[in-house]
Design a protein around this motif. Sequence first.
Motif, PDB file in Angstrom:
ATOM      1  N   SER A  48       0.815  -1.204   0.000  1.00 47.74           N
ATOM      2  CA  SER A  48       0.000   0.000   0.000  1.00 47.74           C
ATOM      3  C   SER A  48       0.849   1.254   0.000  1.00 47.74           C
ATOM      4  CB  SER A  48      -0.888  -0.022   1.266  1.00 47.74           C
ATOM      5  OG  SER A  48      -1.634   1.159   1.405  1.00 47.74           O
ATOM      6  N   ARG A  50      -0.015   3.320   2.113  1.00 49.91           N
ATOM      7  CA  ARG A  50      -0.165   3.617   3.535  1.00 49.91           C
ATOM      8  C   ARG A  50       1.152   3.410   4.285  1.00 49.91           C
ATOM      9  NH1 ARG A  50      -5.534   2.654   6.349  1.00 49.91           N
ATOM     10  NH2 ARG A  50      -7.146   2.788   4.746  1.00 49.91           N
ATOM     11  N   GLN A  51       1.185   3.974   5.449  1.00 49.33           N
ATOM     12  CA  GLN A  51       2.285   3.798   6.389  1.00 49.33           C
ATOM     13  C   GLN A  51       2.316   2.360   6.903  1.00 49.33           C
ATOM     14  OE1 GLN A  51       1.680   5.257  10.538  1.00 49.33           O
ATOM     15  NE2 GLN A  51       3.114   6.859   9.912  1.00 49.33           N
ATOM     16  N   TYR A  52       3.519   1.868   7.183  1.00 46.13           N
ATOM     17  CA  TYR A  52       3.673   0.515   7.725  1.00 46.13           C
ATOM     18  C   TYR A  52       2.845   0.324   8.991  1.00 46.13           C
ATOM     19  CZ  TYR A  52       5.923  -3.118  10.561  1.00 46.13           C
ATOM     20  OH  TYR A  52       6.151  -4.201  11.376  1.00 46.13           O
ATOM     21  N   LEU A  55      -0.776  -0.173   8.308  1.00 49.07           N
ATOM     22  CA  LEU A  55      -1.090  -1.504   7.798  1.00 49.07           C
ATOM     23  C   LEU A  55      -1.129  -2.527   8.930  1.00 49.07           C
ATOM     24  CD1 LEU A  55       1.091  -1.474   4.563  1.00 49.07           C
ATOM     25  CD2 LEU A  55      -1.382  -1.273   4.719  1.00 49.07           C
ATOM     26  N   TYR A  68       5.087  -6.773   4.899  1.00 48.05           N
ATOM     27  CA  TYR A  68       4.384  -5.623   4.333  1.00 48.05           C
ATOM     28  C   TYR A  68       5.256  -4.890   3.315  1.00 48.05           C
ATOM     29  CZ  TYR A  68       1.327  -6.105   8.427  1.00 48.05           C
ATOM     30  OH  TYR A  68       0.466  -6.579   9.398  1.00 48.05           O
ATOM     31  N   ALA A  70       5.078  -1.047   2.244  1.00 50.29           N
ATOM     32  CA  ALA A  70       4.420   0.190   2.656  1.00 50.29           C
ATOM     33  C   ALA A  70       5.002   1.378   1.903  1.00 50.29           C
ATOM     34  CB  ALA A  70       4.592   0.387   4.161  1.00 50.29           C
ATOM     35  N   GLU A  71       4.338   2.519   2.027  1.00 50.18           N
ATOM     36  CA  GLU A  71       4.807   3.781   1.438  1.00 50.18           C
ATOM     37  C   GLU A  71       5.128   3.626  -0.051  1.00 50.18           C
ATOM     38  OE1 GLU A  71       4.234   6.099   3.279  1.00 50.18           O
ATOM     39  OE2 GLU A  71       4.959   5.874   5.336  1.00 50.18           O
ATOM     40  N   LYS A 198       5.950  -0.013  -5.685  1.00 44.61           N
ATOM     41  CA  LYS A 198       5.538  -1.238  -5.005  1.00 44.61           C
ATOM     42  C   LYS A 198       6.212  -2.482  -5.581  1.00 44.61           C
ATOM     43  CE  LYS A 198       0.893   0.233  -3.537  1.00 44.61           C
ATOM     44  NZ  LYS A 198      -0.546  -0.127  -3.604  1.00 44.61           N
TER      45      LYS A 198
END
Length: 270
Positions: A48, A50-52, A55, A68, A70-71, A198
Amino acid sequence: MPEPAADIGLVVCDMDGTLLDADGLVPEGFWPLLHEMTARGIAFVPASGRQYQSLVRLFDRFPGTLSYVAENGAVAVREGELLHAAAMDPDFVRRAVRAVRAANDDGARLRAIACRADGASIESADPDFAAHAATYCAVLHQVDDLTADTDGVVKIAVYDFDDAAATANGVLAHLGDDHALVVSGAHWLDITGRGVHKGVGVRRLQEHFGVSAARTVVFGDYLNDLEMLDAADLSYAMDNAHPEVAARARFRAPSNVEHGVVTVLSELLG
């Protein structure tokens, strides 16, 4: 659709617009599938912008430890171990923050977030923006000046109250000359180092898990998912996906509001 019970080793899934439902929640039907994947030795990875920490919060009811991305790929974590955090040049971070401020002086409505592996910072006291930021950042600090400390920043997230795509192609387009600038939602655009996306995080995890693209499933819906779709032979665009994402993926899944990830994984797992 591939045959059920295909030889899957890794499932990577975007969150907003993909796995999460219309209320921004993980569908109830997903949790049994997560336990089933874990029992079979299949790694599930949320990927995502999103921030780790955000998540981790989404999956806090799962008793195990997930990996994960993230970012938007700037941070990758394997079962609690930080694999990489792609920090940007501090001078560029200052330049980007000042570009956001200059755009606002000319009438734009932009807000910046400086994202690090251990949390995020904002300088705007706008309560509406703070509420948006808190949705994606579980660890969020208010500071007086984002340019005062720019070390360790892995991503600059910009919230546009109007149209993120127009801003990415307009007043902030020059920031993409030597960095990655991607529209990650109708109101969000993200800036990371060149070549950071990603797909980078997914490939790092593939290496660590020893899983090939042929054994990887990826789900996505928006432009920041394009590169990670290329990392999997079993790539799925949600029915609500951006047209470029739909064109890039090999397969289609029902929309996120129809719990498309749950539907497809149920079929793949037999």
